[in-house]
Design a protein around this motif. Sequence first.
Motif, PDB file in Angstrom:
ATOM      1  N   ILE A   1       0.553  -1.175   0.098  1.00 52.74           N
ATOM      2  CA  ILE A   1      -0.370  -0.033  -0.121  1.00 52.74           C
ATOM      3  C   ILE A   1       0.566   1.340   0.057  1.00 52.74           C
ATOM      4  O   ILE A   1       0.495   2.225  -0.378  1.00 52.74           O
ATOM      5  CB  ILE A   1      -1.115  -0.102   1.186  1.00 52.74           C
ATOM      6  N   VAL A   2       2.399   1.081   1.132  1.00 50.84           N
ATOM      7  CA  VAL A   2       3.213   2.066   0.496  1.00 50.84           C
ATOM      8  C   VAL A   2       3.551   2.505  -0.373  1.00 50.84           C
ATOM      9  O   VAL A   2       3.145   3.874  -0.883  1.00 50.84           O
ATOM     10  CB  VAL A   2       4.124   2.106   2.032  1.00 50.84           C
ATOM     11  N   ILE A   3       4.260   1.800  -0.859  1.00 52.08           N
ATOM     12  CA  ILE A   3       4.288   1.271  -2.090  1.00 52.08           C
ATOM     13  C   ILE A   3       3.782   2.419  -3.984  1.00 52.08           C
ATOM     14  O   ILE A   3       4.060   2.897  -4.218  1.00 52.08           O
ATOM     15  CB  ILE A   3       4.529  -0.292  -3.044  1.00 52.08           C
ATOM     16  N   LEU A   4       2.191   2.459  -3.387  1.00 54.93           N
ATOM     17  CA  LEU A   4       0.879   2.560  -4.680  1.00 54.93           C
ATOM     18  C   LEU A   4       1.165   4.326  -4.363  1.00 54.93           C
ATOM     19  O   LEU A   4       1.112   4.356  -5.104  1.00 54.93           O
ATOM     20  CB  LEU A   4      -0.365   1.605  -4.114  1.00 54.93           C
ATOM     21  N   SER A   5       0.986   4.225  -2.687  1.00 54.35           N
ATOM     22  CA  SER A   5       0.944   6.000  -2.792  1.00 54.35           C
ATOM     23  C   SER A   5       2.165   6.695  -2.407  1.00 54.35           C
ATOM     24  O   SER A   5       1.922   7.385  -3.693  1.00 54.35           O
ATOM     25  CB  SER A   5      -0.116   5.503  -0.711  1.00 54.35           C
ATOM     26  N   GLN A   6       3.373   6.077  -2.791  1.00 54.00           N
ATOM     27  CA  GLN A   6       4.311   7.152  -2.993  1.00 54.00           C
ATOM     28  C   GLN A   6       4.488   7.221  -4.690  1.00 54.00           C
ATOM     29  O   GLN A   6       5.188   7.617  -4.915  1.00 54.00           O
ATOM     30  CB  GLN A   6       5.453   5.924  -2.157  1.00 54.00           C
ATOM     31  N   LEU A   7       3.833   6.212  -5.711  1.00 51.04           N
ATOM     32  CA  LEU A   7       4.405   6.246  -6.829  1.00 51.04           C
ATOM     33  C   LEU A   7       3.507   7.551  -6.856  1.00 51.04           C
ATOM     34  O   LEU A   7       4.018   8.396  -8.261  1.00 51.04           O
ATOM     35  CB  LEU A   7       2.999   4.790  -7.437  1.00 51.04           C
TER      36      LEU A   7
ATOM     37  N   MET B   1      10.805   3.806   0.214  1.00 53.03           N
ATOM     38  CA  MET B   1      11.453   4.936  -0.520  1.00 53.03           C
ATOM     39  C   MET B   1      11.687   4.511  -2.539  1.00 53.03           C
ATOM     40  O   MET B   1      11.095   5.882  -2.824  1.00 53.03           O
ATOM     41  CB  MET B   1      12.777   5.348   0.109  1.00 53.03           C
ATOM     42  N   VAL B   2      12.198   3.522  -2.273  1.00 55.83           N
ATOM     43  CA  VAL B   2      12.675   3.596  -3.916  1.00 55.83           C
ATOM     44  C   VAL B   2      10.906   3.640  -4.420  1.00 55.83           C
ATOM     45  O   VAL B   2      11.421   4.327  -6.379  1.00 55.83           O
ATOM     46  CB  VAL B   2      13.515   1.940  -3.986  1.00 55.83           C
ATOM     47  N   SER B   3       9.911   3.276  -4.722  1.00 55.66           N
ATOM     48  CA  SER B   3       8.704   3.477  -4.609  1.00 55.66           C
ATOM     49  C   SER B   3       8.294   4.513  -5.375  1.00 55.66           C
ATOM     50  O   SER B   3       7.486   5.105  -6.582  1.00 55.66           O
ATOM     51  CB  SER B   3       7.388   3.054  -4.044  1.00 55.66           C
ATOM     52  N   THR B   4       8.713   5.966  -4.703  1.00 51.25           N
ATOM     53  CA  THR B   4       8.888   7.270  -4.940  1.00 51.25           C
ATOM     54  C   THR B   4       9.507   7.554  -6.222  1.00 51.25           C
ATOM     55  O   THR B   4       9.022   8.617  -6.901  1.00 51.25           O
ATOM     56  CB  THR B   4       9.405   7.960  -3.827  1.00 51.25           C
ATOM     57  N   THR B   5       9.766   6.568  -6.577  1.00 52.62           N
ATOM     58  CA  THR B   5      11.289   7.287  -7.304  1.00 52.62           C
ATOM     59  C   THR B   5      10.721   6.826  -8.824  1.00 52.62           C
ATOM     60  O   THR B   5      10.810   7.904  -9.802  1.00 52.62           O
ATOM     61  CB  THR B   5      12.313   6.147  -7.877  1.00 52.62           C
TER      62      THR B   5
END
Length: 429
Positions: free
Chosen positions: A37-43, A165-169
Amino acid sequence: MHIQARTKEHQESKTGKLQEWTAPGKQQQLYKRTLAIVILSQLFGGAGLAAGVTVGALLAQDMLGTERYAGIPAALITLGSALASFLMGRLTQRFGRRSGLAAGFLAGGIGAIGIITAAVAGSIPLLYFALFIYGAGTATNLQARYAGTDLAKPKQRATAISIAMVSTTFGAVAGPNLIGVMGNYAESIGVPRLAGPFILAAGAFTIAGLIILVLLRPDPFLVASRIAEAQAAANPSQNGKTQAGNRQGIKLGAAIMILTQIIMVAIMTMTPIHMTHHGHGLNEVGIVIGIHVGAMYLPSLFTGMLIDRIGRIKMACASGVVLLASGLLAAFGPADSMLSLITALALLGLGWNLGLISGTALIVDSTSQATRAKTQGTVDVLIALAGASGGVLSGMIVAQSSYATLALAGGLLSLLLIPVMFWSSRSSK
């Protein structure tokens, strides 16, 4: 009485669900679900973050007609993120990650809308106020890195931080490279070109907030608190030691992140203006900043595993070395060379990445569940204030001297990480 009965029933249902997730084997299942879920939001959150980084200083310079105060947007964004970090830390400690992160992202979306409105109206006061509110979105991007650690095992923490953090990239790199597209779209609807990326930011932050609000259930922080309570009840002799935490680890982690933040913000803030002075266009600025932001986040998965395996302190020292190399290259490299600028800003992002993940892991290692969110919020306030100082001073230093002087000073400042590490080693002994 009927309302009280329904409230009690709701609380019992909520407690039952939390107890279900604290059962053996369920913790790792929820850990993985939280990361997804965090990965999805950080995208989406990464795309919102990139707008202020890329064109905030250029928009202010255009509206003010001078570059002397071009560092103010970065300062306002970081001051806003400082207040948001403080409030999110308290909100999370009381109500959980879901409440804190959703509120932060949605506030960032409102701030982006305010910036667009200020650009259309030509209002400097509104611009400054909106940039301050927009800072909540950037603070939330950083606060999200803690969400993955709530249910992680000690040797998973740096890796969990890095995954978040990497999902923010993806969004953060795409954002700067959409400057031209968003600028064209902005002009087509009567909005100043430089405000275009903030249209993207408004939508991205809002979507990220809704993802957290709707999907982050059960709340990982509340589940982790229940687990901590159960462990404390089972081992009462450890309670005092657990509550005390490790003050030295907190101070060390904060020092690492504060130094790396000052250096990164100062050099990054003035790079777009330095480039435009030497004939580079907005698309080239977008490429350099996009690579820089990518270097801040993309290596995270690899660097997080290294930090878990090699150790927090050693990798923090590596951060100082990389930041020094970045400062020297930015100071002495040819200003008209895209390769030189790209390499310098990529190293700047990588050095920041190593420092942030090392410092964050130290903070998580050194705090107990009872005070963890509040401590994390307080430390992020200090990081934001450090970034604000770097943003303000960067414009003044360049106006009075040069970009080369700023970059050299930043590189040399990174050497302070060496005595900090030495102090840590002596204190441990």
